[in-house]
Design an enzyme around this catalytic site. Structure first.
Site, short mmCIF file in Angstrom:
data_model
loop_
_atom_site.label_atom_id
_atom_site.label_comp_id
_atom_site.label_asym_id
_atom_site.label_seq_id
_atom_site.Cartn_x
_atom_site.Cartn_y
_atom_site.Cartn_z
N SER A 168 -10.85 -0.63 -0.80
CA SER A 168 -9.73 -0.36 0.02
C SER A 168 -10.56 -0.50 0.89
O SER A 168 -8.84 -1.52 1.64
CB SER A 168 -9.04 0.75 -0.08
OG SER A 168 -8.61 0.72 -1.69
N ASP A 199 0.45 -1.43 -0.17
CA ASP A 199 0.16 0.31 -0.02
C ASP A 199 0.88 0.98 -0.23
O ASP A 199 2.06 1.25 -0.59
CB ASP A 199 -1.04 -0.64 1.26
CG ASP A 199 -2.24 0.56 1.19
OD1 ASP A 199 -2.55 2.15 1.20
OD2 ASP A 199 -3.13 0.35 0.59
N HIS A 210 -4.11 6.17 3.52
CA HIS A 210 -4.31 5.19 3.32
C HIS A 210 -3.91 3.99 3.84
O HIS A 210 -4.56 3.26 4.06
CB HIS A 210 -4.40 5.37 1.53
CG HIS A 210 -5.26 4.20 0.63
ND1 HIS A 210 -5.22 2.61 0.50
CD2 HIS A 210 -6.71 4.02 -0.14
CE1 HIS A 210 -5.71 2.36 0.03
NE2 HIS A 210 -6.92 2.89 -0.97
#
Ligand SMILES: *[C@@H]1O[C@H](CO)[C@@H](O)[C@H](O)[C@H]1NC(C)=O
Ligand SMILES: *[C@@H]1O[C@H](CO)[C@@H](O)[C@H](O)[C@H]1NC(C)=O
Ligand SMILES: *[C@@H]1O[C@H](CO)[C@@H](O)[C@H](O)[C@H]1NC(C)=O
Ligand SMILES: *[C@@H]1O[C@H](CO)[C@@H](O)[C@H](O)[C@H]1NC(C)=O
Ligand SMILES: *[C@@H]1O[C@H](CO)[C@@H](O)[C@H](O)[C@H]1NC(C)=O
Ligand SMILES: *[C@@H]1O[C@H](CO)[C@@H](O)[C@H](O)[C@H]1NC(C)=O
Ligand SMILES: *[C@@H]1O[C@H](CO)[C@@H](O)[C@H](O)[C@H]1NC(C)=O
Ligand SMILES: *[C@@H]1O[C@H](CO)[C@@H](O)[C@H](O)[C@H]1NC(C)=O
Length: 655
Positions: free
Chosen positions: A445, A144, A200
């Site tokens: 996600s 990620d 994220h």
């Protein structure tokens, strides 16, 4: 005034958040700008005298005249599979395609990144039965945008020593310290730091594997205990994405090469391609194949390109592809602008009205010197229709291999509160000066790490299960998803249903798939036998006669039956189940009938005498030419009175 502005900004940022998800999670690709190619060469040949990188350099030497080879080699994959990334012109690329040992050569593309309440909603309470000792021996690999190691969600308080099998490193850069929770960190693409500047990566890592942190909220909203699926497990971070959410294919492949060799147990990757790509040209399909070979399940976000049919880009059968659903907590904002306009923001995030409403808010703000706004309410209400599939969640059917149902399953992906990078702008907009330690986000996600956490949870009870068995256990024990809209088939939105962790550790039967089975499927699909040899690293790969019509017989825990339109059909599908319930058990088949299509199972009863015993059966679907429906769905349930092993059956007319 100051206060109003701040509040207004929160609202606008909430709207931005959704736009950012729509846009940045929409996996755009960058076509012609890059001249970096990935040369994929399959498994590393067995034997001690083979040095992948020397081989790569000598191959490059042969296609590059004069100039320094080192300047062309971007990266060599030499730990878990063989291949390299290199800067090439068209001629050099053509030469490489023809060279011995090369499986595929493809241009390196950019990929994109796609609380508290969600686990309880899944019936997975804090007091769930756990094997903490085994759990703390598991490592979740997170590919990620990095991580914020100082987050409370990643403290190592009370954790024992790092698992002995761990072969990774802590190379997160200056000022990045690992601990007994974050045990590995690497960064790629010239990035010196594995630190998360975008938020994220911290969010997904904490959802999969974060510690329990009490009393977190987002400005008082969604207050509760934040936790991951397996709070005792370890995290290894592979940073492949920039702050803007772009992730390079070459770096993704390098991360797989490392993660597999480092010894992770599960890989979670909330990154995807804009469209479905052929397996041998997709770094995530390639990397996850070699992960599967080593017993590592890769869980991937299905994509945020829904609700368009065939928008799912995570399509390889060895990948676990996750759709996003709502939970029972919904957040609403009501906003009144100075000009009297009222907006209601249901955080139903992809509803298009939000785009215009944000534009309206902006143009109003631009139109007057003193914009005023009042937030009437920001409230949480109980959504009794949940779970429903988020409209942004990418839909099936599988564009490349119709017989493989995608997405596989769904999990919470709307309004998820999880840890965040405190230096990331809250809304993703660089002008946003507000920072939070926990943030609410939506997207597939967010759904993906929920299932990665569940997969690790199942593995903590069954450390010897194959990736396919873990996936089968999770897929056959789902809860229903509320499907009220007119999708082609609900299963093409939510897969086999909503993940149900409590039941997934005790599925009764599993549909296992070995590496050889996947390889045989590639043979049946029509891939070149010599390429398959390279991929599998085995001498003889296509064991049985290869035939496209056998692809449906791969032992998938879901059945999609494509049939020609306006023709009658009679299709037989083979499956094998392995007993993982009680040694002595007797399962009966039950199929939900479909109008004008007859589905039968033979034998109807499977009797087992021991654990791990396998039994095969055949599903026959017969239908006439007159059936009008394009897609009909049903399900097959094997039941012994205790377990219900449920698989969707979808009959799809090809247009
Ligand atoms: C493997 O590849 C990496 C990355 O390109 C390189 O740094 C390393 O030297 C290679 N290892 C061997 C043993 O060749
Ligand atoms: C190191 O990280 C800490 C933690 O956020 C930060 O406060 C500090 O400024 C960083 N130092 C450097 C040199 O980057
Ligand atoms: C509002 O103003 C900003 C800054 O001048 C501009 O970027 C934006 O496009 C404007 N928005 C609208 C809807 O007019
Ligand atoms: C599903 O949602 C609809 C409205 O969207 C609602 O009327 C219905 O009660 C829900 N069904 C279940 C089983 O929750
Ligand atoms: C979002 O809202 C629309 C209409 O406002 C509704 O039809 C749809 O079911 C909602 N989707 C979700 C995921 O709540
Ligand atoms: C493949 O076959 C060759 C020759 O028969 C043999 O030497 C080699 O060990 C085999 N390799 C594998 C991986 O089985
Ligand atoms: C593939 O199998 C089907 C039956 O399943 C058969 O009709 C067909 O002839 C086979 N094709 C080849 C090339 O063997
Ligand atoms: C089932 O078959 C009947 C008779 O041919 C036909 O009238 C009907 O439309 C069919 N139903 C569906 C759903 O295809």
């Amino acid at each position: 005034m100051v206060k109003y502005n701040a509040i207004l900004f929160i609202f606008v940022s909430v709207v931005w958040l959704s736009i950012i998800f729509l846009v940045s999670d929409a996996f755009e690709s960058d076509d012609e700008s890059s001249k970096t190619y990935i040369v994929y060469m399959g498994s590393i040949p067995k034997g001690t005298s083979y040095y992948p990188t020397s081989h790569h350099l000598s191959m490059l030497q042969q296609v590059i005249d004069g100039s320094n080879v080192e300047n062309h080699l971007v990266r060599s994959y030499n730990r878990s599979f063989s291949g390299f990334a290199a800067i090439l012109n068209d001629q050099q690329r053509e030469k490489l395609i023809g060279m011995r040992g090369v499986v595929s050569v493809f241009q390196c593309q950019n990929y994109h990144l796609k609380t508290t309440r969600s686990w309880d909603f899944l019936g997975f309470s804090q007091s769930i039965k756990r094997d903490q000792i085994v759990e703390s021996g598991l490592v979740t690999g997170v590919i990620d945008g990095g991580i914020w190691p100082e987050s409370e969600s990643f403290t190592d308080k009370g954790l024992g020593p790092i698992p002995k099998k761990w072969r990774g490193v802590c190379a997160g850069g200056a000022n990045f310290t690992c601990n007994k929770k974050i045990i590995g960190a690497r960064s790629y693409g010239g990035d010196q730091s594995a630190r998360d500047y975008g938020g994220h990566g911290t969010h997904t890592a904490s959802t999969a594997s974060g510690r329990e942190v009490m009393g977190v909220s987002f400005y008082g909203l969604a207050k509760g205990t934040a936790r991951g699926g397996v709070p005792s497990s370890r995290i290894a971070v592979y940073k492949v994405c920039n702050t803007d959410g772009t992730c390079n294919g070459n770096d993704i492949l390098a991360a797989f090469d490392d993660a597999i060799a480092d010894g992770v147990d599960i890989i979670t990757i909330s990154i995807g391609n804009p469209i479905a790509v052929e397996f041998l040209k997709d770094p995530i399909a390639i990397g996850s194949f070699h992960a599967m070979e080593k017993g590592i399940l890769t869980v991937q976000a299905a994509g945020n390109s829904g609700p368009k049919p065939s928008s799912v880009s995570s399509i390889a059968p060895w990948l676990f592809s996750i759709a996003a659903t709502t939970i029972d907590r919904q957040i609403i904002d009501k906003l009144i602008l100075g000009n009297g306009k009222t907006f209601i923001n249901e955080r139903n995030l992809t509803q298009i009205p939000q785009l215009p409403s944000s534009v309206l808010v902006q143009s109003y703000t631009n139109s007057t010197k003193y914009p005023i706004a009042e937030i009437l309410m920001r409230e949480i209400f109980h959504d009794k229709n949940s779970p429903t599939v988020a409209s942004f969640s990418s839909r099936g059917p599988n564009q490349l291999v119709l017989e493989i149902m995608k997405p596989d399953i769904s999990a919470p992906g709307v309004d998820i509160l999880a840890a965040y990078s405190p230096i990331a702008p809250l809304s993703g907009n660089i002008n946003d000066k507000r920072h939070v330690k926990y943030n609410i986000k939506s997207g597939t996600s967010m759904a993906c790490p929920h299932v990665a956490g569940v997969a690790a949870y199942v593995k903590s009870f069954h450390p010897d299960w194959s990736p396919a068995s873990i996936k089968s256990a999770i897929m056959t024990t789902t809860k229903p998803v509320n499907c009220t809209y007119n999708d082609l088939a609900g299963e093409f939105a939510y897969g086999s249903g909503n993940v149900n962790p409590k039941q997934a550790i005790d599925p009764g039967l599993v549909y296992d798939i070995t590496k050889e089975d996947y390889v045989q499927m590639l043979c049946n699909y029509g891939y070149d036998a010599n390429k398959i040899k390279l991929i599998s690293g085995e001498n003889s790969s296509c064991h049985r006669a290869s035939n496209r019509s056998f692809v449906k017989d791969i032992n998938y825990p879901a059945l999609v039956i494509p049939v020609e339109s306006q023709k009658s059909f009679n299709v037989k599908i083979h499956r094998t189940v392995t007993n993982v319930g009680s040694p002595n058990s007797r399962y009966m088949a039950n199929v939900i009938p479909i109008e004008n299509i007859s589905i039968s199972v033979e034998p109807k009863i499977l009797s087992f005498r021991s654990l791990n015993e396998k039994q095969s059966f055949v599903v026959t679907a017969v239908g006439g030419a007159d059936s009008k429906r394009m897609v009909s769905s049903s399900s097959l349930v094997w039941s012994d009175g205790t377990h219900r092993v449920k698989s969707p059956i979808i009959v799809q007319r090809l247009s």
